[in-house]
Motif scaffolding. Structure first.
Motif, short mmCIF file in Angstrom:
data_model
loop_
_atom_site.label_atom_id
_atom_site.label_comp_id
_atom_site.label_asym_id
_atom_site.label_seq_id
_atom_site.Cartn_x
_atom_site.Cartn_y
_atom_site.Cartn_z
N ASP A 59 0.84 -1.21 0.00
CA ASP A 59 0.00 0.00 0.00
C ASP A 59 0.87 1.26 0.00
N ALA A 60 1.89 1.28 0.85
CA ALA A 60 2.80 2.44 0.93
C ALA A 60 3.55 2.62 -0.38
N LEU A 61 3.97 1.52 -0.99
CA LEU A 61 4.68 1.58 -2.27
C LEU A 61 3.78 2.18 -3.35
N ALA A 62 2.54 1.71 -3.42
CA ALA A 62 1.60 2.23 -4.43
C ALA A 62 1.33 3.71 -4.22
N ARG A 63 1.11 4.12 -2.97
CA ARG A 63 0.87 5.54 -2.68
C ARG A 63 2.07 6.40 -3.03
N ALA A 64 3.25 5.96 -2.63
CA ALA A 64 4.47 6.74 -2.85
C ALA A 64 4.74 6.93 -4.34
N ARG A 122 -7.31 -1.10 -6.92
CA ARG A 122 -8.67 -0.65 -7.22
C ARG A 122 -8.90 0.72 -6.59
N GLU A 123 -8.47 0.86 -5.32
CA GLU A 123 -8.60 2.15 -4.62
C GLU A 123 -7.77 3.24 -5.31
N ARG A 124 -6.54 2.92 -5.69
CA ARG A 124 -5.68 3.91 -6.36
C ARG A 124 -6.30 4.35 -7.68
N ASP A 125 -6.82 3.40 -8.46
CA ASP A 125 -7.43 3.74 -9.74
C ASP A 125 -8.72 4.53 -9.55
N ARG A 126 -9.48 4.21 -8.52
CA ARG A 126 -10.71 4.99 -8.25
C ARG A 126 -10.34 6.44 -7.93
N GLY A 127 -9.29 6.64 -7.16
CA GLY A 127 -8.82 7.99 -6.87
C GLY A 127 -8.34 8.72 -8.11
N PHE A 128 -7.62 8.02 -8.96
CA PHE A 128 -7.13 8.57 -10.22
C PHE A 128 -8.32 9.01 -11.08
N ARG A 129 -9.31 8.12 -11.22
CA ARG A 129 -10.49 8.45 -12.03
C ARG A 129 -11.29 9.59 -11.41
N ASP A 131 -10.11 12.13 -9.73
CA ASP A 131 -9.42 13.38 -10.10
C ASP A 131 -9.74 13.78 -11.53
N LEU A 132 -9.73 12.81 -12.43
CA LEU A 132 -10.03 13.10 -13.83
C LEU A 132 -11.48 13.54 -14.01
N ARG A 133 -12.40 12.87 -13.31
CA ARG A 133 -13.81 13.29 -13.35
C ARG A 133 -13.96 14.72 -12.91
N GLN A 134 -13.26 15.06 -11.82
CA GLN A 134 -13.30 16.43 -11.32
C GLN A 134 -12.82 17.42 -12.38
N ASP A 135 -11.77 17.05 -13.11
CA ASP A 135 -11.27 17.93 -14.17
C ASP A 135 -12.30 18.11 -15.28
N ALA A 153 -16.88 8.26 -18.24
CA ALA A 153 -16.34 7.61 -19.42
C ALA A 153 -14.97 8.18 -19.78
N VAL A 154 -14.84 9.50 -19.71
CA VAL A 154 -13.54 10.12 -20.01
C VAL A 154 -12.49 9.63 -19.02
N ALA A 155 -12.83 9.57 -17.74
CA ALA A 155 -11.87 9.12 -16.73
C ALA A 155 -11.40 7.69 -16.99
N VAL A 156 -12.33 6.80 -17.29
CA VAL A 156 -11.96 5.40 -17.57
C VAL A 156 -11.08 5.34 -18.82
N ALA A 157 -11.44 6.08 -19.85
CA ALA A 157 -10.68 6.06 -21.10
C ALA A 157 -9.27 6.62 -20.93
N VAL A 158 -9.13 7.70 -20.18
CA VAL A 158 -7.80 8.29 -19.97
C VAL A 158 -6.91 7.34 -19.18
N VAL A 159 -7.43 6.79 -18.08
CA VAL A 159 -6.63 5.86 -17.28
C VAL A 159 -6.26 4.65 -18.12
N GLY A 160 -7.22 4.11 -18.86
CA GLY A 160 -6.94 2.95 -19.71
C GLY A 160 -5.87 3.24 -20.74
N GLN A 161 -5.96 4.39 -21.37
CA GLN A 161 -4.97 4.74 -22.39
C GLN A 161 -3.58 4.91 -21.77
#
Length: 196
Positions: A59-64, A122-129, A131-135, A153-161
């Motif tokens: 968890d610490a490695l993923a966050r860092a 899953r938690e890290r990707d949800r946070g990433f998405r 942030d993108l949704r917010q943008d 949809a944009v958030a999922v597509a950006v993370v996937g790409q």
């Protein structure tokens, strides 16, 4: 003389760096608290004290790693320009593909089949998405993103790409020129999201 907090932070950084090196060399299944401690020049006990368990270490490695992947974003207001800066910065970070970034991508890919990693990533990707949704939402509100853009949809597509390009770069560093891709992919998202 360093404070207790500074020593703790230095120890954590050394242990996380050692864990990243071991993941890149041998994969997460071979990662043990004892090996991390040995690699970093500490005992297994300090690793357990610092993180509690292998899960805590992962968890610490993923966050860092993910937290520092694209520096400077926290100073930018949400919106299209921050989203584009993230895309550009992420691709630029893949160009160097240092040990930490390689470890993150390897762990992320392994999370699909390793239950001990799935929840963390899953938690890290949800946070990433999120942030993108917010943008996207802020961009729509400001009129800089098309009103019909679907933030989820944009958030999922950006993370996937971005993750897909990262995995390709990991597998074929000479065949995937992320520096060349930066302008192309950023322009693609600008065209896709700006009002027509």
């Amino acid at each position: 003389m360093p404070t207790q907090q500074e020593r703790r932070e230095r120890t954590e950084a050394a242990l996380v760096a050692a864990a990243a090196e071991l993941v890149v060399e041998s994969g997460v299944r071979a990662l043990t608290l004892a090996k991390v401690g040995e690699r970093a020049g500490y005992s297994r006990g300090i690793v357990t004290h610092q993180f509690g368990s292998k899960q805590g270490l992962v968890d610490a490695l993923a966050r860092a790693i993910q937290g520092g992947f694209v520096p400077g974003l926290t100073e930018m207001p949400p919106g299209l320009e921050r989203l584009l800066a993230l895309v550009d910065g992420y691709l630029h970070a893949l160009t160097g593909l240092g040990t930490a970034n390689r470890a993150f991508l390897l762990l992320w890919a392994e999370a699909a089949t390793a239950s001990e990693l799935a929840a963390t990533f899953r938690e890290r990707d949800r946070g990433f998405r999120a942030d993108l949704r917010q943008d996207v939402e802020a961009g729509v509100a400001a009129g800089e993103v098309r009103a019909d853009a679907d933030p989820d949809a944009v958030a999922v597509a950006v993370v996937g790409q971005l993750r897909g390009i990262g995995m390709q770069r990991l597998l074929d560093p000479e065949g995937v020129d992320t520096e060349r891709l930066r302008a192309q992919v950023t322009a693609q998202w600008r065209r896709a999201l700006q009002p027509g």
